[in-house]
Motif scaffolding. Structure first.
Motif, PDB file in Angstrom:
ATOM      1  N   GLN A   1       0.806  -1.221   0.000  1.00 51.61           N
ATOM      2  CA  GLN A   1       0.000   0.000   0.000  1.00 51.61           C
ATOM      3  C   GLN A   1       0.843   1.276   0.000  1.00 51.61           C
ATOM      4  OE1 GLN A   1      -3.198  -0.585  -0.618  1.00 51.61           O
ATOM      5  NE2 GLN A   1      -3.292   1.568  -1.190  1.00 51.61           N
ATOM      6  N   PHE A   2       1.955   1.269   0.734  1.00 51.73           N
ATOM      7  CA  PHE A   2       2.795   2.483   0.768  1.00 51.73           C
ATOM      8  C   PHE A   2       3.357   2.781  -0.624  1.00 51.73           C
ATOM      9  CE2 PHE A   2       3.364   0.949   5.234  1.00 51.73           C
ATOM     10  CZ  PHE A   2       2.696   1.999   5.846  1.00 51.73           C
ATOM     11  N   VAL A   3       3.740   1.730  -1.319  1.00 53.41           N
ATOM     12  CA  VAL A   3       4.301   1.895  -2.661  1.00 53.41           C
ATOM     13  C   VAL A   3       3.238   2.431  -3.622  1.00 53.41           C
ATOM     14  CG1 VAL A   3       5.251   0.646  -4.652  1.00 53.41           C
ATOM     15  CG2 VAL A   3       6.057   0.127  -2.338  1.00 53.41           C
ATOM     16  N   ARG A   4       2.062   1.804  -3.576  1.00 50.69           N
ATOM     17  CA  ARG A   4       0.987   2.250  -4.475  1.00 50.69           C
ATOM     18  C   ARG A   4       0.617   3.689  -4.186  1.00 50.69           C
ATOM     19  NH1 ARG A   4      -2.763  -3.082  -3.862  1.00 50.69           N
ATOM     20  NH2 ARG A   4      -1.497  -4.466  -5.156  1.00 50.69           N
ATOM     21  N   ASP A   5       0.428   4.017  -2.919  1.00 48.22           N
ATOM     22  CA  ASP A   5       0.008   5.384  -2.549  1.00 48.22           C
ATOM     23  C   ASP A   5       1.056   6.392  -2.989  1.00 48.22           C
ATOM     24  OD1 ASP A   5      -2.249   4.306  -1.448  1.00 48.22           O
ATOM     25  OD2 ASP A   5      -1.630   4.562   0.641  1.00 48.22           O
ATOM     26  N   TRP A   6       2.329   6.072  -2.740  1.00 52.69           N
ATOM     27  CA  TRP A   6       3.387   7.020  -3.105  1.00 52.69           C
ATOM     28  C   TRP A   6       3.452   7.209  -4.623  1.00 52.69           C
ATOM     29  CZ3 TRP A   6       7.910   6.791  -5.980  1.00 52.69           C
ATOM     30  CH2 TRP A   6       8.711   7.933  -5.905  1.00 52.69           C
ATOM     31  N   LEU A   7       3.368   6.085  -5.358  1.00 55.18           N
ATOM     32  CA  LEU A   7       3.432   6.201  -6.826  1.00 55.18           C
ATOM     33  C   LEU A   7       2.282   7.036  -7.369  1.00 55.18           C
ATOM     34  CD1 LEU A   7       4.475   2.572  -7.913  1.00 55.18           C
ATOM     35  CD2 LEU A   7       5.828   4.660  -8.213  1.00 55.18           C
TER      36      LEU A   7
ATOM     37  N   SER B   1       4.600  10.761  -6.283  1.00 57.77           N
ATOM     38  CA  SER B   1       5.784  10.611  -7.134  1.00 57.77           C
ATOM     39  C   SER B   1       5.706  11.459  -8.399  1.00 57.77           C
ATOM     40  CB  SER B   1       5.947   9.146  -7.533  1.00 57.77           C
ATOM     41  OG  SER B   1       4.943   8.763  -8.458  1.00 57.77           O
ATOM     42  N   GLY B   2       4.495  11.860  -8.806  1.00 56.75           N
ATOM     43  CA  GLY B   2       4.342  12.570 -10.067  1.00 56.75           C
ATOM     44  C   GLY B   2       4.239  11.636 -11.267  1.00 56.75           C
TER      45      GLY B   2
ATOM     46  N   ALA C   1       8.236   4.172 -17.274  1.00 56.51           N
ATOM     47  CA  ALA C   1       8.570   3.293 -16.148  1.00 56.51           C
ATOM     48  C   ALA C   1       8.319   4.058 -14.849  1.00 56.51           C
ATOM     49  CB  ALA C   1      10.032   2.878 -16.236  1.00 56.51           C
ATOM     50  N   PRO C   2       7.883   3.342 -13.796  1.00 54.41           N
ATOM     51  CA  PRO C   2       7.700   4.030 -12.512  1.00 54.41           C
ATOM     52  C   PRO C   2       9.039   4.534 -11.973  1.00 54.41           C
ATOM     53  CG  PRO C   2       7.143   1.678 -12.335  1.00 54.41           C
ATOM     54  CD  PRO C   2       7.522   1.925 -13.756  1.00 54.41           C
ATOM     55  N   PRO C   3       9.025   5.620 -11.195  1.00 56.17           N
ATOM     56  CA  PRO C   3      10.272   6.161 -10.653  1.00 56.17           C
ATOM     57  C   PRO C   3      10.839   5.274  -9.548  1.00 56.17           C
ATOM     58  CG  PRO C   3       8.403   7.354  -9.763  1.00 56.17           C
ATOM     59  CD  PRO C   3       7.841   6.405 -10.791  1.00 56.17           C
ATOM     60  N   SER C   4      12.111   5.489  -9.229  1.00 55.79           N
ATOM     61  CA  SER C   4      12.739   4.811  -8.085  1.00 55.79           C
ATOM     62  C   SER C   4      12.039   5.244  -6.807  1.00 55.79           C
ATOM     63  CB  SER C   4      14.215   5.197  -7.999  1.00 55.79           C
ATOM     64  OG  SER C   4      14.863   4.834  -9.207  1.00 55.79           O
ATOM     65  N   LEU C   5      12.004   4.320  -5.845  1.00 53.85           N
ATOM     66  CA  LEU C   5      11.324   4.613  -4.566  1.00 53.85           C
ATOM     67  C   LEU C   5      12.261   5.364  -3.632  1.00 53.85           C
ATOM     68  CD1 LEU C   5       9.704   1.100  -3.923  1.00 53.85           C
ATOM     69  CD2 LEU C   5       8.637   3.106  -5.002  1.00 53.85           C
ATOM     70  N   PRO C   6      11.744   6.323  -2.868  1.00 55.62           N
ATOM     71  CA  PRO C   6      12.559   6.965  -1.838  1.00 55.62           C
ATOM     72  C   PRO C   6      12.809   6.014  -0.670  1.00 55.62           C
ATOM     73  CG  PRO C   6      10.325   7.880  -1.809  1.00 55.62           C
ATOM     74  CD  PRO C   6      10.376   6.876  -2.945  1.00 55.62           C
ATOM     75  N   ASP C   7      13.865   6.285   0.081  1.00 55.62           N
ATOM     76  CA  ASP C   7      14.266   5.385   1.175  1.00 55.62           C
ATOM     77  C   ASP C   7      13.137   5.129   2.177  1.00 55.62           C
ATOM     78  OD1 ASP C   7      16.743   5.233   0.023  1.00 55.62           O
ATOM     79  OD2 ASP C   7      17.759   6.490   1.510  1.00 55.62           O
ATOM     80  N   HIS C   8      12.365   6.158   2.517  1.00 56.98           N
ATOM     81  CA  HIS C   8      11.347   5.944   3.561  1.00 56.98           C
ATOM     82  C   HIS C   8      10.244   4.997   3.091  1.00 56.98           C
ATOM     83  CE1 HIS C   8       9.130   9.245   1.532  1.00 56.98           C
ATOM     84  NE2 HIS C   8       8.052   8.804   2.158  1.00 56.98           N
ATOM     85  N   ILE C   9       9.948   4.975   1.791  1.00 54.87           N
ATOM     86  CA  ILE C   9       8.946   4.036   1.270  1.00 54.87           C
ATOM     87  C   ILE C   9       9.526   2.620   1.249  1.00 54.87           C
ATOM     88  CG2 ILE C   9       7.525   3.437  -0.735  1.00 54.87           C
ATOM     89  CD1 ILE C   9       6.528   5.918   0.719  1.00 54.87           C
TER      90      ILE C   9
END
Ligand code: Q0Z
Length: 297
Positions: free
Chosen positions: A250-256, A260-261, A269-277
């Protein structure tokens, strides 16, 4: 061509890679691949919105492998499984299993305890899921009165599995094998939910794979009741009538989708994830494993 992401393993030959896992065969003394055994390796890769993210989730492969091994034990009185050994190369320690190579049943065996996803779409269109009639009035996340078997075709990689009526499973593998696979798939999900209930996790649905051994006996293969093969929902956030949050992603989906823009329909392609995610997501996998098994990694 060497598979990107799949490690070279001494004594093994790479045979295939899925989105997040790699398959090898042990090399025999004569240099040929062992026809009777396979090494299943779980990577730390994560897929979201049907794409592989370029950011690995540390320990995901280890958590899913250990969880699957734990479930094989919990299910051992229902069905034998393909595991031979967890003695694997150091490079994949904890996230690989040596298994018997089976003649795989050519059907995706899916059971659903709650209605969502593709099953919900079919229900809304027809009142049925894979030919199983359901009562009126069900909504996204409704609990079914009992788990149902909703098999699908094994689509080539990159394509989506198609729902398959039970009659087609019978035509494909025969009535006895079909009934065996159906009853086992339902029993596996029912046992999974009996155990997960009270540990804070609902298992909405699951996909299992069976194989046939040299004596014609059915065996549970591949991985079982992991968040990659099943929908895990946090029990305390279950509210039928809307999409349920995913225990792991869920954190990944919500952030993307919100921060994330990235536009999931852009073709980018989806962007790289930030460390906190990455950290929150790793924590969710580890938490699911700890809640279910009572063990830590
Ligand atoms: C599993 C898969 C991948 C991991 C084939 N015991 C078995 N015997 C024969 N075949 C399989 C198994 Cl588990 C088998 N898969 C799916 C693909 C990594 C698992 F790249 N494919």
């Amino acid at each position: 061509m060497t598979q990107p992401g799949a490690p070279d393993l001494p004594g093994y030959v790479h045979v295939y890679s899925g989105k997040v896992r790699d398959l090898y065969a042990p090399t025999l003394p004569d240099g040929e691949p062992d026809p009777d055994r396979l090494l299943l390796v779980a990577s730390d890769r994560l897929s979201a919105f049907d794409q592989i993210l370029d950011t690995p989730i540390p320990d995901k492969g280890r958590v899913l492998t250990q969880l699957s091994l734990w479930w094989f034990d919990q299910l051992a009185d229902l069905v034998p499984n393909h595991v031979i050994s967890t003695d694997v190369p150091d490079a994949v320690e904890g996230r690989a299993v040596l298994v018997r190579r089976l003649d795989m049943v050519p059907v995706e065996c899916v059971a659903r305890a709650y209605l969502t996803g593709g099953g919900l779409g079919e229900y809304r269109a027809s009142g049925h899921v894979s030919g199983v009639a359901l009562p009126d009035g069900l909504v996204d996340g409704s609990r079914l009165s009992e788990p149902i078997f909703t098999p699908s075709t094994k689509a080539p990689q990159g394509q989506h599995d198609q729902p398959m009526p039970y009659a087609d499973v019978v035509a494909e593998i025969g009535p006895d094998r079909a009934a065996e696979a159906r009853d086992l798939t339902i029993a596996i999900l029912a046992r999974g939910n009996e155990i997960a209930a009270g540990r804070g996790i609902l298992i909405a649905d699951t996909k299992v794979e069976f194989g046939i051994d040299g004596d014609g006996g059915i065996m549970l293969a591949d991985e079982v009741l992991t968040p990659d093969s099943s929908r895990f929902w946090p029990a305390d956030q279950w509210h039928p009538g809307r999409p349920q949050p995913s225990y792991d992603k869920q954190f990944v989906r919500d952030w993307l989708l919100t921060e994330s823009g990235w536009d999931k329909n852009s073709g980018d392609a989806p962007p790289s994830l930030p460390d906190h995610i990455v950290e929150q997501t790793r924590d969710r996998y580890v938490e699911a494993y700890a809640r279910l098994t009572g063990a830590s990694l």
